[in-house]
Motif scaffolding. Structure first.
Motif, PDB file in Angstrom:
ATOM      1  N   SER A 128      32.530  44.626  37.341  1.00  0.00           N
ATOM      2  CA  SER A 128      33.303  44.204  36.165  1.00  0.00           C
ATOM      3  C   SER A 128      34.319  45.273  35.794  1.00  0.00           C
ATOM      4  N   LEU A 129      33.932  46.539  35.868  1.00  0.00           N
ATOM      5  CA  LEU A 129      34.866  47.639  35.574  1.00  0.00           C
ATOM      6  C   LEU A 129      36.018  47.623  36.562  1.00  0.00           C
ATOM      7  N   LEU A 130      35.728  47.394  37.842  1.00  0.00           N
ATOM      8  CA  LEU A 130      36.784  47.358  38.846  1.00  0.00           C
ATOM      9  C   LEU A 130      37.744  46.194  38.590  1.00  0.00           C
ATOM     10  N   VAL A 131      37.198  45.022  38.288  1.00  0.00           N
ATOM     11  CA  VAL A 131      38.046  43.865  37.982  1.00  0.00           C
ATOM     12  C   VAL A 131      38.886  44.132  36.740  1.00  0.00           C
ATOM     13  N   PHE A 132      38.308  44.771  35.723  1.00  0.00           N
ATOM     14  CA  PHE A 132      39.045  45.093  34.494  1.00  0.00           C
ATOM     15  C   PHE A 132      40.213  46.035  34.794  1.00  0.00           C
ATOM     16  N   VAL A 133      39.969  47.062  35.609  1.00  0.00           N
ATOM     17  CA  VAL A 133      41.033  48.008  35.965  1.00  0.00           C
ATOM     18  C   VAL A 133      42.154  47.298  36.719  1.00  0.00           C
ATOM     19  N   LEU A 134      41.790  46.442  37.644  1.00  0.00           N
ATOM     20  CA  LEU A 134      42.804  45.713  38.412  1.00  0.00           C
ATOM     21  C   LEU A 134      43.592  44.748  37.525  1.00  0.00           C
ATOM     22  N   PHE A 135      42.906  44.144  36.545  1.00  0.00           N
ATOM     23  CA  PHE A 135      43.587  43.245  35.620  1.00  0.00           C
ATOM     24  C   PHE A 135      44.550  44.026  34.720  1.00  0.00           C
ATOM     25  N   GLU A 136      44.099  45.150  34.209  1.00  0.00           N
ATOM     26  CA  GLU A 136      44.930  45.954  33.314  1.00  0.00           C
ATOM     27  C   GLU A 136      46.132  46.563  34.023  1.00  0.00           C
ATOM     28  N   THR A 137      46.023  46.786  35.315  1.00  0.00           N
ATOM     29  CA  THR A 137      47.143  47.338  36.090  1.00  0.00           C
ATOM     30  C   THR A 137      47.980  46.222  36.730  1.00  0.00           C
ATOM     31  N   HIS A 138      47.731  44.983  36.295  1.00  0.00           N
ATOM     32  CA  HIS A 138      48.494  43.805  36.737  1.00  0.00           C
ATOM     33  C   HIS A 138      48.377  43.549  38.236  1.00  0.00           C
ATOM     34  N   ASN A 139      47.205  43.831  38.776  1.00  0.00           N
ATOM     35  CA  ASN A 139      46.949  43.548  40.188  1.00  0.00           C
ATOM     36  C   ASN A 139      46.112  42.300  40.383  1.00  0.00           C
ATOM     37  N   LEU A 140      45.542  41.772  39.290  1.00  0.00           N
ATOM     38  CA  LEU A 140      44.790  40.528  39.335  1.00  0.00           C
ATOM     39  C   LEU A 140      45.268  39.614  38.221  1.00  0.00           C
ATOM     40  N   VAL A 141      45.259  38.325  38.500  1.00  0.00           N
ATOM     41  CA  VAL A 141      45.673  37.321  37.525  1.00  0.00           C
ATOM     42  C   VAL A 141      44.580  36.253  37.442  1.00  0.00           C
ATOM     43  N   PHE A 142      44.123  35.952  36.212  1.00  0.00           N
ATOM     44  CA  PHE A 142      43.145  34.885  36.015  1.00  0.00           C
ATOM     45  C   PHE A 142      43.844  33.537  36.081  1.00  0.00           C
ATOM     46  N   GLU A 143      43.259  32.612  36.827  1.00  0.00           N
ATOM     47  CA  GLU A 143      43.823  31.274  36.963  1.00  0.00           C
ATOM     48  C   GLU A 143      42.931  30.257  36.271  1.00  0.00           C
ATOM     49  N   ASN A 144      43.509  29.114  35.933  1.00  0.00           N
ATOM     50  CA  ASN A 144      42.751  28.042  35.311  1.00  0.00           C
ATOM     51  C   ASN A 144      41.783  27.452  36.343  1.00  0.00           C
ATOM     52  N   HIS A 145      40.513  27.412  35.971  1.00  0.00           N
ATOM     53  CA  HIS A 145      39.500  26.917  36.919  1.00  0.00           C
ATOM     54  C   HIS A 145      38.421  26.173  36.133  1.00  0.00           C
ATOM     55  N   PRO A 146      38.718  24.931  35.720  1.00  0.00           N
ATOM     56  CA  PRO A 146      37.733  24.179  34.924  1.00  0.00           C
ATOM     57  C   PRO A 146      36.474  23.866  35.736  1.00  0.00           C
ATOM     58  N   ILE A 147      35.325  24.152  35.145  1.00  0.00           N
ATOM     59  CA  ILE A 147      34.051  23.849  35.785  1.00  0.00           C
ATOM     60  C   ILE A 147      33.042  23.515  34.692  1.00  0.00           C
ATOM     61  N   ARG A 148      32.242  22.501  34.905  1.00  0.00           N
ATOM     62  CA  ARG A 148      31.256  22.086  33.911  1.00  0.00           C
ATOM     63  C   ARG A 148      30.185  23.158  33.756  1.00  0.00           C
ATOM     64  N   LEU A 149      29.670  23.278  32.543  1.00  0.00           N
ATOM     65  CA  LEU A 149      28.678  24.310  32.248  1.00  0.00           C
ATOM     66  C   LEU A 149      27.431  24.143  33.110  1.00  0.00           C
ATOM     67  N   GLY A 150      26.947  22.905  33.243  1.00  0.00           N
ATOM     68  CA  GLY A 150      25.746  22.673  34.036  1.00  0.00           C
ATOM     69  C   GLY A 150      25.961  23.022  35.502  1.00  0.00           C
ATOM     70  N   THR A 151      27.131  22.658  36.024  1.00  0.00           N
ATOM     71  CA  THR A 151      27.461  22.976  37.417  1.00  0.00           C
ATOM     72  C   THR A 151      27.563  24.475  37.611  1.00  0.00           C
ATOM     73  N   ALA A 152      28.197  25.151  36.644  1.00  0.00           N
ATOM     74  CA  ALA A 152      28.350  26.609  36.725  1.00  0.00           C
ATOM     75  C   ALA A 152      26.984  27.289  36.708  1.00  0.00           C
TER      76      ALA A 152
END
Length: 315
Positions: A128-152
């Motif tokens: 999670s820390l690695l993903v946070f660093v990559l997100f804050e440095t604009h190296n990762l972008v979150f995309e829309n990914h709808p998924i039902r709670l039960g399926t998730a």
């Protein structure tokens, strides 16, 4: 009884010279490290060949479709579960031959559940820390990914079980019997370094893997060896490995060592230069993983290092 009679004489001790073959195979601490490692690998190959033969003749469902393989909780978990069983059987056979116990190779004696969940907590924290660093440095972008709670939820449970088998197999084969056996010949850290290089190289066949990803896999392997050094147990490392992979594969939905998976909670896309974003290799392929590995080592030092009692500190 007269002095010098047979009854008064001490029993005669006859020493037989050790055969050359025995000297080659056996040392002061039992089967020599090199022969033990070779025997273990030969057992793995034999058991693997037997298993492969059974798979070929049994009516099992095929994992391939159209020439490609989709990594799902089932096909990934079942393969690594079978591989784990093979490694445990081979380890058990070698332990019996060498008159040792499975616990001598890191399978643990006590508090293993606590070690597993401690490692799992740190594993999810650091991915999670690695993903946070990559997100804050604009190296990762979150995309829309709808998924039902039960399926998730269902996918989350399935992927955790699957990644447990992945982590347990890889830790057992690289930091179990081979680690402790080679340590008798080339020291603990010599063995850890050799196995870390092999572990990193083993990921080279993954599609989408990168040079940095291979190096980081070896670096993380070496860091996890520190937990084995302190605890003499595989279970902290198994927990870390499980949660790190689960975080990448399911929770954040990023490539895991170049492999994409079916069924994930979030969806993240790499953006920018692959050397910083990780590209197709996933977060492990980013240079930002290297300071994370150092922090993993620090966490192991703080978590797994044996505590000195107050009486010991007072002298």
């Amino acid at each position: 009884m007269e002095f010098g009679s047979p009854e008064a004489s001490p029993p005669l001790k006859v020493s037989y010279p050790q055969s050359n073959l025995r000297r080659i195979l056996v040392g002061p601490r039992g089967l020599r490290a090199g022969w033990g490692a070779l025997s273990f690998v030969a057992l793995l190959i034999l058991l693997g060949a037997i298993t492969y033969g059974l798979v070929r003749i049994l009516p099992l469902p095929a994992f391939e479709s159209g020439g490609s393989v989709t990594m799902t909780p089932f096909n990934k978990g079942i393969v690594d579960a079978v591989l784990l069983v093979i490694v445990v059987i081979a380890t058990s056979i070698m332990a019996r031959l060498e008159k040792r116990q499975l616990a001598d190779y890191g399978f643990g004696r006590s508090n293993e559940l606590g070690r597993f969940f401690s490692g799992a907590g740190w594993g999810f924290f650091f991915i999670s820390l690695l993903v946070f660093v990559l997100f804050e440095t604009h190296n990762l972008v979150f995309e829309n990914h709808p998924i039902r709670l039960g399926t998730a939820f269902l996918y989350g449970v399935e992927w955790f079980i699957s990644m447990f088998f992945v982590g347990a197999f890889e830790e057992t084969i690289f930091r179990g019997y081979l680690q402790w056996t080679l340590a008798r010949g080339i020291t603990f850290w010599g063995a850890a370094a050799v196995l870390a290089i092999i572990f990193g190289s083993a990921h080279g066949s993954n599609p989408g893997e990168s040079h940095i990803g291979l190096f980081s896999a070896a670096a993380i392997s070496l860091a996890l060896s520190l937990s084995i050094w302190y605890t003499r147990s595989l279970w902290w490392a198994v927990g870390f490995h499980t949660a790190w992979n689960w975080g990448e594969t399911f929770f954040y939905g990023t490539p895991n060592s170049g492999l994409l998976a079916q069924g994930h909670l979030l969806s993240i896309r790499a953006e920018g230069a692959s050397i910083t974003s990780g590209g197709s290799a996933g977060p492990e392929g980013s240079v930002f993983v290297l300071p994370i590995v150092l922090l993993v080592g620090l966490a192991i030092y703080l978590t797994c290092r044996p505590r000195m009692s107050a009486a010991t500190l007072r002298g």
